[in-house]
Design an enzyme around this catalytic site. Structure first.
Site, PDB file in Angstrom:
ATOM      1  N   TRP A 327       0.826  -1.210   0.000  1.00 41.76           N
ATOM      2  CA  TRP A 327       0.000   0.000   0.000  1.00 41.76           C
ATOM      3  C   TRP A 327       0.857   1.256   0.000  1.00 41.76           C
ATOM      4  O   TRP A 327       0.488   2.280  -0.583  1.00 41.76           O
ATOM      5  CB  TRP A 327      -0.922   0.003   1.222  1.00 41.76           C
ATOM      6  CG  TRP A 327      -1.667   1.298   1.382  1.00 41.76           C
ATOM      7  CD1 TRP A 327      -2.803   1.686   0.749  1.00 41.76           C
ATOM      8  CD2 TRP A 327      -1.317   2.387   2.251  1.00 41.76           C
ATOM      9  NE1 TRP A 327      -3.182   2.943   1.158  1.00 41.76           N
ATOM     10  CE2 TRP A 327      -2.286   3.398   2.078  1.00 41.76           C
ATOM     11  CE3 TRP A 327      -0.267   2.601   3.157  1.00 41.76           C
ATOM     12  CZ2 TRP A 327      -2.236   4.593   2.777  1.00 41.76           C
ATOM     13  CZ3 TRP A 327      -0.224   3.798   3.856  1.00 41.76           C
ATOM     14  CH2 TRP A 327      -1.207   4.773   3.660  1.00 41.76           C
ATOM     15  N   HIS A 328       2.041   1.188   0.632  1.00 43.93           N
ATOM     16  CA  HIS A 328       2.886   2.372   0.720  1.00 43.93           C
ATOM     17  C   HIS A 328       3.492   2.776  -0.610  1.00 43.93           C
ATOM     18  O   HIS A 328       3.885   3.929  -0.780  1.00 43.93           O
ATOM     19  CB  HIS A 328       4.008   2.137   1.739  1.00 43.93           C
ATOM     20  CG  HIS A 328       3.550   2.227   3.157  1.00 43.93           C
ATOM     21  ND1 HIS A 328       3.012   1.156   3.839  1.00 43.93           N
ATOM     22  CD2 HIS A 328       3.523   3.272   4.036  1.00 43.93           C
ATOM     23  CE1 HIS A 328       2.701   1.532   5.073  1.00 43.93           C
ATOM     24  NE2 HIS A 328       2.982   2.808   5.208  1.00 43.93           N
ATOM     25  N   GLY A 329       3.560   1.868  -1.544  1.00 40.68           N
ATOM     26  CA  GLY A 329       4.112   2.238  -2.842  1.00 40.68           C
ATOM     27  C   GLY A 329       4.404   1.038  -3.716  1.00 40.68           C
ATOM     28  O   GLY A 329       4.453  -0.101  -3.246  1.00 40.68           O
ATOM     29  N   PHE A 493       2.930   8.536  -0.380  1.00 47.86           N
ATOM     30  CA  PHE A 493       2.318   7.222  -0.207  1.00 47.86           C
ATOM     31  C   PHE A 493       0.820   7.257  -0.438  1.00 47.86           C
ATOM     32  O   PHE A 493       0.188   6.230  -0.494  1.00 47.86           O
ATOM     33  CB  PHE A 493       2.619   6.685   1.201  1.00 47.86           C
ATOM     34  CG  PHE A 493       4.086   6.638   1.516  1.00 47.86           C
ATOM     35  CD1 PHE A 493       4.981   6.101   0.612  1.00 47.86           C
ATOM     36  CD2 PHE A 493       4.574   7.172   2.702  1.00 47.86           C
ATOM     37  CE1 PHE A 493       6.334   6.067   0.889  1.00 47.86           C
ATOM     38  CE2 PHE A 493       5.923   7.137   2.986  1.00 47.86           C
ATOM     39  CZ  PHE A 493       6.808   6.583   2.080  1.00 47.86           C
TER      40      PHE A 493
END
Length: 493
Positions: A327-329, A493
């Site tokens: 999810w962060h990248g 993000f």
């Protein structure tokens, strides 16, 4: 425009505040809410207006679907399977997020595996899309469960777009915010909330421009691709990022909470002294608490949580944190980081089941060292760069070697105050290490004491607290004027 800019602090925030409460004073409550929505859209579109239509379309789509799913909005009830509609609407949100955030990542990996040359061109990531997408998926699920009970479009639009949380969170629950937007107690100026808001905003501003932006200089230099490291520079680099990330993101959240309090809105606390954690589970109860809550409620529990066999529980933990990392990248480095945390939680669970324990100081040290190591993967652009730093952490032979080249001090938040001139009398490499380790020691002391929420809420407003607020704000504002930072880390993000 960012929270730590003079435009936001001296122009945007006072104007939005004044107009909102002026409209409320003349009983133009709906106009006041529309004003906040318009001001929030302006705040969002300040970087680029290109994705405002996307944001508005997302809000409209999810509101209509939420009404259709909810037993509390009978006018919009659908005749087909509610579960099917929920699944399709969540899929639509994830597909949209996936296109902007992961399409090129998927294509690049496909090309690497198949030796093909597919290309979608450059895809710009809309600011805040991860946060407002997750917020609205939670709203859809809450509507399906009957937990979201208020369906006013203006209030919903304000819930999604409210500028303090729109860009980088916290991730909100519909049920914890809508009552506040409806309440008549939020319509009048409340001076205690103003004092508390300014106090916590000042703490967050100080964290960002004085601490996080100082550590950013060393972290950016140390994580530069191809940089070489010895024992001292590896620890300086890794710890600098460990503290930069915390003070940057918690500083943003403090400013978000403070700004929202000016409008009598309480946003959820997102950090609770995470570097005091005594185990990895404790860390995730303290770090980015709204994301942890979200992953627990909308991913871990639906997967089965801990209500199944041990093997399945371990799978659920790993899947939750691998997906949380992704999810962060769009990077395998985030996947590695998530897998490391998932694995640590599995080991922690086994440890507790065996009835094992360790003294609190040892537990803290083990937990902090693990977190510091995993942040290296979170920040590094490649496994090779991460391993260079990790090898340096245990390169004891280099302790007596010549230090790495000096890291410049001209870009630090306190440059020009005379402190950097004193460092000029030290050997070049030593100067960089002295400053970085002094700052690291200061950061440990700050993290060991009461956090910003405790400082703000424990006790009443006093002259001493107000003086501290004024000092912090003045120092931070001085640095803000001279700051070269243009963004918070979590905007990425």
């Amino acid at each position: 425009m960012i929270f730590s800019s003079t435009k936001f602090i001296l122009l945007y925030l006072p104007i939005v505040f004044a107009v909102y409460f002026l409209l409320n004073r003349y009983r133009l409550v709906s106009a006041g809410k529309l004003w906040l929505v318009a001001a929030s859209l302006f705040f969002y579109g300040y970087w680029s207006t290109d994705y405002i239509p996307l944001l508005l379309a997302s809000i409209t789509f999810n509101f209509v679907v939420g009404c259709a799913l909810s037993p509390h909005a009978p006018r919009f009830r659908i005749q087909s399977s509610r579960k099917l509609v929920l699944g399709l609407s969540i899929a639509a949100n994830l597909i949209l997020l996936g296109y902007f955030k992961y399409a090129n990542f998927f294509i690049d990996n496909l090309n690497a595996v198949s030796s093909s040359a597919y290309s979608l061109g450059e895809i710009a990531l809309p600011l805040g899309i991860s946060f407002y997408t997750f917020t609205q998926i939670a709203f859809l699920v809450d509507s399906y469960r009957g937990e979201a009970k208020e369906y006013d479009f203006v209030n919903y639009a304000l819930f999604v777009t409210f500028f303090p949380h729109l860009i980088a969170g916290p991730i909100l629950h519909h049920k914890e915010m809508m009552g506040q937007f409806q309440s008549k107690w939020t319509l009048a100026i409340r001076y205690r909330h103003i004092w508390m808001g300014l106090f916590i905003f000042s703490i967050g501003l100080f964290k960002k421009v004085m601490i996080a932006d100082t550590f950013a200089v060393w972290a950016d230099a140390g994580f530069a691709s191809g940089a070489s490291h010895d024992f001292f520079s590896s620890w300086a680099t890794s710890l600098s990022y460990t503290f930069q990330l915390y003070f940057d993101f918690s500083g943003y959240c403090d400013m978000a909470i403070g700004a929202a309090l000016l409008f009598n809105i309480w946003l959820p606390i997102n950090f609770n002294s995470p570097y005091k954690a005594l185990d990895i589970q404790d860390f995730w109860r303290r770090w980015h608490m709204t994301l942890s809550r979200y992953l627990r409620d909308y991913l871990y529990i639906p997967l089965g949580g801990n209500r199944c066999s041990s093997a399945r529980v371990y799978f659920n933990l790993m899947a939750t944190f691998v997906l949380g990392g992704l999810w962060h990248g769009a990077s395998w480095m985030f996947v590695i980081w998530g897998a490391l945390h998932g694995g640590a939680l599995v080991i922690h669970r086994l440890w507790k089941q065996l009835g094992l324990s360790m003294p609190n100081p040892v537990a803290w040290l083990v937990t902090f060292l693990f977190i510091n190591v995993t942040w290296v993967f979170f920040r590094a652009t490649s496994v090779a760069d991460a391993m260079t730093i990790l090898k340096g952490l245990v390169d004891f032979k280099s302790i007596s070697a010549t230090p790495v080249a000096s890291i410049p001090t001209a870009d630090l938040a306190w440059a020009g105050t005379g402190a950097d001139a004193l460092l000029a009398h030290l050997p070049s490499g030593l100067a960089a290490h002295v400053v970085s380790y002094v700052m690291i020691a200061v950061a440990f002391v700050v993290c060991a004491n009461r956090n910003s929420f405790e400082l703000t809420t424990q006790g009443s407003a006093t002259v001493q607290k107000t003086m501290w607020m004024a000092v912090l704000f003045a120092i931070a504002m001085y640095s803000t004027v001279h700051s070269t930072s243009t963004v918070f880390l979590y905007f990425n993000f």
